[in-house]
Design a protein around this motif. Structure first.
Motif, short mmCIF file in Angstrom:
data_model
loop_
_atom_site.label_atom_id
_atom_site.label_comp_id
_atom_site.label_asym_id
_atom_site.label_seq_id
_atom_site.Cartn_x
_atom_site.Cartn_y
_atom_site.Cartn_z
N ARG A 6 2.80 -10.20 -16.56
CA ARG A 6 2.82 -11.54 -16.58
C ARG A 6 3.77 -12.38 -17.78
N LYS A 7 4.15 -11.55 -18.65
CA LYS A 7 4.74 -12.12 -19.73
C LYS A 7 6.33 -11.84 -19.61
N GLY A 8 6.42 -11.08 -18.82
CA GLY A 8 7.83 -10.30 -18.48
C GLY A 8 8.42 -8.94 -18.62
N LEU A 9 9.46 -8.69 -19.16
CA LEU A 9 9.73 -7.26 -19.10
C LEU A 9 9.02 -6.79 -20.35
N LYS A 10 8.91 -5.51 -19.99
CA LYS A 10 7.89 -4.68 -21.16
C LYS A 10 8.59 -3.34 -21.01
N GLN A 11 8.18 -2.37 -22.17
CA GLN A 11 8.75 -0.97 -22.56
C GLN A 11 7.69 -0.31 -21.41
N ASN A 12 8.17 0.69 -21.04
CA ASN A 12 7.16 1.65 -20.04
C ASN A 12 6.84 2.87 -21.05
N PRO A 111 2.73 -12.95 -7.82
CA PRO A 111 1.19 -13.33 -8.08
C PRO A 111 0.14 -12.67 -7.24
N TYR A 112 0.41 -12.39 -6.00
CA TYR A 112 -0.46 -11.56 -5.07
C TYR A 112 -0.80 -10.28 -5.81
N ALA A 113 0.13 -9.42 -6.32
CA ALA A 113 -0.13 -8.19 -7.06
C ALA A 113 -1.04 -8.70 -8.18
N PHE A 114 -1.23 -9.52 -8.99
CA PHE A 114 -2.01 -9.71 -9.96
C PHE A 114 -3.28 -10.19 -9.39
N ALA A 115 -3.50 -10.93 -8.41
CA ALA A 115 -4.54 -11.52 -7.64
C ALA A 115 -5.37 -9.95 -7.08
N CYS A 116 -4.68 -8.88 -6.66
CA CYS A 116 -5.09 -7.97 -6.13
C CYS A 116 -5.71 -6.78 -7.12
N GLY A 117 -5.31 -7.13 -8.41
CA GLY A 117 -5.74 -6.21 -9.46
C GLY A 117 -4.47 -5.26 -10.36
N PHE A 118 -3.46 -5.68 -9.80
CA PHE A 118 -2.41 -4.98 -10.58
C PHE A 118 -2.12 -5.57 -11.86
N ASP A 119 -1.91 -4.72 -12.74
CA ASP A 119 -1.72 -5.17 -14.15
C ASP A 119 0.01 -5.59 -14.54
#
Length: 174
Positions: A6-12, A111-119
């Protein structure tokens, strides 16, 4: 591949490996076909993630869910939404680890990914080249209200309307 939340790019923090051993690192993602062997071979502090095809039976994954730190679900095409259903079923049945959407999602699906439970989402390089981080973050804020229950903290539109109507009726009765 890029990794966004939700905040943008992140390290894996995870690396992909076919085999789990002490040289694989502390956080390892293995293919679905190798997950049983990886769980059996993992070191004490090693976290295991799994790459799932979107057609795996969710009950098979749920049986291992308490042993998995990360579940990555594949989107072979942005028109194939089975991964959304799989993610929602895993969350509704208590999966507490990180859920990652991976593959050919587009920014409008963020947004649908987040709504379905994806982080988080790991879009393909080709999709990310066409839709950089700014487009993903803009898309994440487009949907603020939903009609479905359990999709966010604010409650759904119907429950909000019902609560407002009851409050109005209670105020009128006083």
């Amino acid at each position: 591949m890029p990794l966004l939340d939700r905040k943008g790019l992140k390290q894996n923090p995870f690396v992909r490996a076919e085999v789990v051993d002490e040289t694989a690192g502390p956080n390892v993602i293995v293919p679905w076909a190798q997950v049983q062997a990886a769980l059996a071979a993992r070191a004490k502090d090693q976290q295991i993630g799994v790459d799932l095809p979107n057609n795996v039976a969710y009950g098979d994954v749920l049986a291992l869910a308490d042993q998995l730190a990360l579940v990555t679900i594949d989107f072979p095409a942005f028109t194939d939404g089975r991964a959304f259903t799989l993610a929602r079923r895993l969350r509704n049945n208590g999966f507490q680890g990180v859920l990652r959407a991976r593959g050919n999602l587009i920014a409008d699906q963020f947004p649908y990914a987040f709504a379905c439970g994806f982080d988080e989402v790991e879009p393909s390089e080709a999709v990310y080249a066409r839709q950089p981080e700014e487009q993903w973050l803009a898309a994440a804020g487009r949907i603020t209200h939903t009609y479905q229950r359990n999709y966010g903290d604010a409650g759904n539109i119907l429950d909000q309307r019902r609560a407002a109507r009851l409050a109005k009726e209670q105020a009128h009765d006083k």
